[in-house]
Every structure is written in structure tokens, then in C-alpha cells.
Motif scaffolding. Structure first.
Motif, PDB file in Angstrom:
ATOM      1  N   ARG A 123       0.845  -1.199   0.000  1.00 18.80           N
ATOM      2  CA  ARG A 123       0.000   0.000   0.000  1.00 18.80           C
ATOM      3  C   ARG A 123       0.877   1.244   0.000  1.00 18.80           C
ATOM      4  O   ARG A 123       1.922   1.289   0.642  1.00 18.80           O
ATOM      5  CB  ARG A 123      -0.912   0.009   1.226  1.00 18.80           C
ATOM      6  N   LEU A 124       0.416   2.255  -0.692  1.00 19.70           N
ATOM      7  CA  LEU A 124       1.149   3.511  -0.776  1.00 19.70           C
ATOM      8  C   LEU A 124       1.175   4.196   0.582  1.00 19.70           C
ATOM      9  O   LEU A 124       0.131   4.468   1.170  1.00 19.70           O
ATOM     10  CB  LEU A 124       0.487   4.428  -1.809  1.00 19.70           C
ATOM     11  N   LEU A 125       2.387   4.448   1.083  1.00 24.61           N
ATOM     12  CA  LEU A 125       2.532   5.256   2.291  1.00 24.61           C
ATOM     13  C   LEU A 125       2.651   6.719   1.891  1.00 24.61           C
ATOM     14  O   LEU A 125       1.938   7.563   2.389  1.00 24.61           O
ATOM     15  CB  LEU A 125       3.735   4.814   3.114  1.00 24.61           C
ATOM     16  N   GLY A 126       3.564   7.017   0.977  1.00 28.70           N
ATOM     17  CA  GLY A 126       3.720   8.381   0.489  1.00 28.70           C
ATOM     18  C   GLY A 126       5.170   8.714   0.237  1.00 28.70           C
ATOM     19  O   GLY A 126       6.020   7.839   0.110  1.00 28.70           O
ATOM     20  N   VAL A 131       6.530   9.838   5.240  1.00 30.46           N
ATOM     21  CA  VAL A 131       7.369   8.884   5.974  1.00 30.46           C
ATOM     22  C   VAL A 131       7.908   9.541   7.245  1.00 30.46           C
ATOM     23  O   VAL A 131       7.866   8.958   8.331  1.00 30.46           O
ATOM     24  CB  VAL A 131       8.518   8.357   5.090  1.00 30.46           C
ATOM     25  N   MET A 132       8.415  10.757   7.127  1.00 29.62           N
ATOM     26  CA  MET A 132       8.966  11.460   8.287  1.00 29.62           C
ATOM     27  C   MET A 132       7.875  11.797   9.305  1.00 29.62           C
ATOM     28  O   MET A 132       8.096  11.685  10.512  1.00 29.62           O
ATOM     29  CB  MET A 132       9.698  12.728   7.859  1.00 29.62           C
ATOM     30  N   ALA A 133       6.704  12.193   8.819  1.00 34.86           N
ATOM     31  CA  ALA A 133       5.599  12.489   9.732  1.00 34.86           C
ATOM     32  C   ALA A 133       5.194  11.242  10.518  1.00 34.86           C
ATOM     33  O   ALA A 133       4.979  11.311  11.732  1.00 34.86           O
ATOM     34  CB  ALA A 133       4.404  13.048   8.958  1.00 34.86           C
ATOM     35  N   CYS A 134       5.119  10.100   9.832  1.00 34.58           N
ATOM     36  CA  CYS A 134       4.781   8.847  10.515  1.00 34.58           C
ATOM     37  C   CYS A 134       5.859   8.459  11.521  1.00 34.58           C
ATOM     38  O   CYS A 134       5.555   7.959  12.601  1.00 34.58           O
ATOM     39  CB  CYS A 134       4.589   7.727   9.498  1.00 34.58           C
ATOM     40  N   HIS A 135       7.104   8.704  11.167  1.00 33.74           N
ATOM     41  CA  HIS A 135       8.197   8.384  12.088  1.00 33.74           C
ATOM     42  C   HIS A 135       8.120   9.270  13.335  1.00 33.74           C
ATOM     43  O   HIS A 135       8.239   8.776  14.464  1.00 33.74           O
ATOM     44  CB  HIS A 135       9.540   8.570  11.379  1.00 33.74           C
ATOM     45  N   ILE A 136       7.898  10.551  13.137  1.00 37.49           N
ATOM     46  CA  ILE A 136       7.869  11.488  14.262  1.00 37.49           C
ATOM     47  C   ILE A 136       6.670  11.238  15.173  1.00 37.49           C
ATOM     48  O   ILE A 136       6.795  11.281  16.400  1.00 37.49           O
ATOM     49  CB  ILE A 136       7.887  12.940  13.749  1.00 37.49           C
ATOM     50  N   ASN A 137       5.494  10.945  14.575  1.00 40.95           N
ATOM     51  CA  ASN A 137       4.324  10.750  15.430  1.00 40.95           C
ATOM     52  C   ASN A 137       4.179   9.317  15.945  1.00 40.95           C
ATOM     53  O   ASN A 137       3.218   8.997  16.639  1.00 40.95           O
ATOM     54  CB  ASN A 137       3.043  11.228  14.736  1.00 40.95           C
ATOM     55  N   GLY A 138       5.138   8.442  15.615  1.00 41.48           N
ATOM     56  CA  GLY A 138       5.159   7.106  16.192  1.00 41.48           C
ATOM     57  C   GLY A 138       4.319   6.064  15.483  1.00 41.48           C
ATOM     58  O   GLY A 138       4.130   4.966  16.016  1.00 41.48           O
ATOM     59  N   THR A 139       3.834   6.346  14.291  1.00 41.49           N
ATOM     60  CA  THR A 139       3.009   5.362  13.595  1.00 41.49           C
ATOM     61  C   THR A 139       3.773   4.549  12.561  1.00 41.49           C
ATOM     62  O   THR A 139       3.236   3.573  12.038  1.00 41.49           O
ATOM     63  CB  THR A 139       1.814   6.052  12.892  1.00 41.49           C
ATOM     64  N   VAL A 141       6.651   2.624  12.887  1.00 38.91           N
ATOM     65  CA  VAL A 141       7.056   1.296  13.364  1.00 38.91           C
ATOM     66  C   VAL A 141       5.867   0.340  13.415  1.00 38.91           C
ATOM     67  O   VAL A 141       5.974  -0.801  12.939  1.00 38.91           O
ATOM     68  CB  VAL A 141       7.798   1.394  14.715  1.00 38.91           C
ATOM     69  N   PRO A 142       4.701   0.742  13.939  1.00 40.66           N
ATOM     70  CA  PRO A 142       3.557  -0.179  13.892  1.00 40.66           C
ATOM     71  C   PRO A 142       3.154  -0.563  12.461  1.00 40.66           C
ATOM     72  O   PRO A 142       2.781  -1.717  12.218  1.00 40.66           O
ATOM     73  CB  PRO A 142       2.438   0.600  14.581  1.00 40.66           C
ATOM     74  N   LEU A 143       3.234   0.377  11.516  1.00 39.18           N
ATOM     75  CA  LEU A 143       2.939   0.046  10.120  1.00 39.18           C
ATOM     76  C   LEU A 143       3.922  -0.992   9.586  1.00 39.18           C
ATOM     77  O   LEU A 143       3.530  -1.933   8.884  1.00 39.18           O
ATOM     78  CB  LEU A 143       3.020   1.294   9.245  1.00 39.18           C
ATOM     79  N   LEU A 144       5.188  -0.819   9.911  1.00 39.66           N
ATOM     80  CA  LEU A 144       6.210  -1.749   9.453  1.00 39.66           C
ATOM     81  C   LEU A 144       6.027  -3.123  10.083  1.00 39.66           C
ATOM     82  O   LEU A 144       6.212  -4.153   9.424  1.00 39.66           O
ATOM     83  CB  LEU A 144       7.606  -1.198   9.761  1.00 39.66           C
ATOM     84  N   LYS A 145       5.638  -3.156  11.359  1.00 41.90           N
ATOM     85  CA  LYS A 145       5.372  -4.429  12.032  1.00 41.90           C
ATOM     86  C   LYS A 145       4.178  -5.130  11.403  1.00 41.90           C
ATOM     87  O   LYS A 145       4.203  -6.339  11.157  1.00 41.90           O
ATOM     88  CB  LYS A 145       5.113  -4.208  13.519  1.00 41.90           C
ATOM     89  N   GLN A 146       3.123  -4.368  11.125  1.00 40.87           N
ATOM     90  CA  GLN A 146       1.919  -4.932  10.528  1.00 40.87           C
ATOM     91  C   GLN A 146       2.204  -5.516   9.150  1.00 40.87           C
ATOM     92  O   GLN A 146       1.635  -6.538   8.776  1.00 40.87           O
ATOM     93  CB  GLN A 146       0.837  -3.857  10.434  1.00 40.87           C
ATOM     94  N   ALA A 147       3.115  -4.896   8.401  1.00 40.78           N
ATOM     95  CA  ALA A 147       3.459  -5.374   7.060  1.00 40.78           C
ATOM     96  C   ALA A 147       4.439  -6.541   7.098  1.00 40.78           C
ATOM     97  O   ALA A 147       4.713  -7.148   6.065  1.00 40.78           O
ATOM     98  CB  ALA A 147       4.058  -4.229   6.248  1.00 40.78           C
ATOM     99  N   GLY A 148       4.977  -6.849   8.268  1.00 41.56           N
ATOM    100  CA  GLY A 148       5.924  -7.944   8.390  1.00 41.56           C
ATOM    101  C   GLY A 148       7.363  -7.552   8.105  1.00 41.56           C
ATOM    102  O   GLY A 148       8.220  -8.412   7.899  1.00 41.56           O
TER     103      GLY A 148
END
Length: 152
Positions: A123-126, A131-139, A141-148
Motif C-alpha cells: 500500500r502507498l505510504l507516500g 514517511v517522516m511524519a509517521c516516524h515522528i508521530n510514532g506510527t 514502526v507499527p505500520l512496518l510491524k503490521q506489514a511484516g
């Protein structure tokens, strides 16, 4: 040390099919397109296959500093992304780097740079901002875990 897979011109991943879920390239690909759009659909289908090949896929340009930042961030988190260097892809057979970059630009919001483009779990993250916004707000790592991509 984590390694990232860089797919060179003429190589392909061992994938079949397209990505799953909404938000990816599949939303842009439909089977009922007019014949005049067949070439464009072939490029979108190739992007979908490439994006769904691994847990994390980065479309990049070899000389792009923001692409380097995204790749280093992912490697620093312990992810080994598949990286497609668009400026090094051959332009034969189903869309080269320029055609793929144009297709990816259509998927991003207006005004965003065409590379890097990151897909997580097909799925497109962006781009770099997302990517940086997701890293800063803490989301991220959970996305990466969910994707395996991470097992921590």
C-alpha cells in the motif's frame, strides 16, 4: 547489519499479482480501461507488481538526497527495503524509470516531489514528508510491524 535490496535494470522480483487493499496502485488500475490507455495501465500494473513484491518498497533516484534520507531511516529501523532506482531502470518493456516515475507522481498529492515513494505492505505510504511524519508521530514502526518488515 541490515541490507537493502536494490533491483537493477532488467531484474525483477519473484512476485506475481498486484498489491492488496485500497490506497495502493490497485485503486488506479482497472480492467475496463479504453484501449488508448492500455500503455498507461501496463505501467500502473507494473508498479503494482513491484510495490507488492516485498514488505517495504522504495522508488528512488540514485542522486536524490531525500531518497537517501528515507533509505537510511528505514535501514536504521532495521528494515531492508527493496529499492528501485528509477534513473537506472531500462526503458524497454512495460515502462522504464521515467514512465514509472510519471505514474507514481499521479498517485501522490500535487506539489510533492516524484521521489522517493514508499510502499508498505503493498500500500502507498507516500513520499518523504509522509514517511517522516509517521516516524515522528510514532506510527511508522507499527505500520512496518503490521506489514511484516519488523519483528520487534
Amino acid at each position: 547489519m541490515m541490507r537493502m535490496e536494490v533491483v537493477a535494470a532488467g531484474e525483477s522480483n519473484s512476485t506475481t499479482g498486484t498489491g492488496s487493499g485500497g490506497g495502493g496502485v490497485d485503486a488506479a488500475v482497472s480492467s475496463s480501461s479504453p484501449p488508448s490507455e492500455a500503455a498507461a495501465m501496463a505501467v500502473y500494473e507494473r508498479v503494482a507488481r513491484m510495490a507488492s513484491g516485498n514488505a517495504v518498497v522504495v522508488f528512488s533516484a540514485s542522486g536524490c538526497c531525500m531518497c537517501h534520507v528515507v533509505k537510511r531511516l528505514l535501514l536504521g529501523l532495521g528494515v531492508g527495503p527493496t529499492v528501485y532506482e528509477l534513473d537506472q531502470l531500462a526503458s524497454s518493456g512495460g515502462g522504464g524509470g521515467r514512465e514509472i516515475q510519471a505514474a507514481l507522481a499521479q498517485l501522490l498529492p500535487p506539489g510533492q516531489p516524484p521521489v522517493p515513494v514508499v510502499f508498505v505492505g503493498g500500500r502507498l505510504l507516500g513520499g518523504v514528508e509522509k514517511v517522516m511524519a509517521c516516524h515522528i508521530n510514532g506510527t511508522l514502526v507499527p505500520l512496518l510491524k503490521q506489514a511484516g518488515a519488523l519483528w520487534l
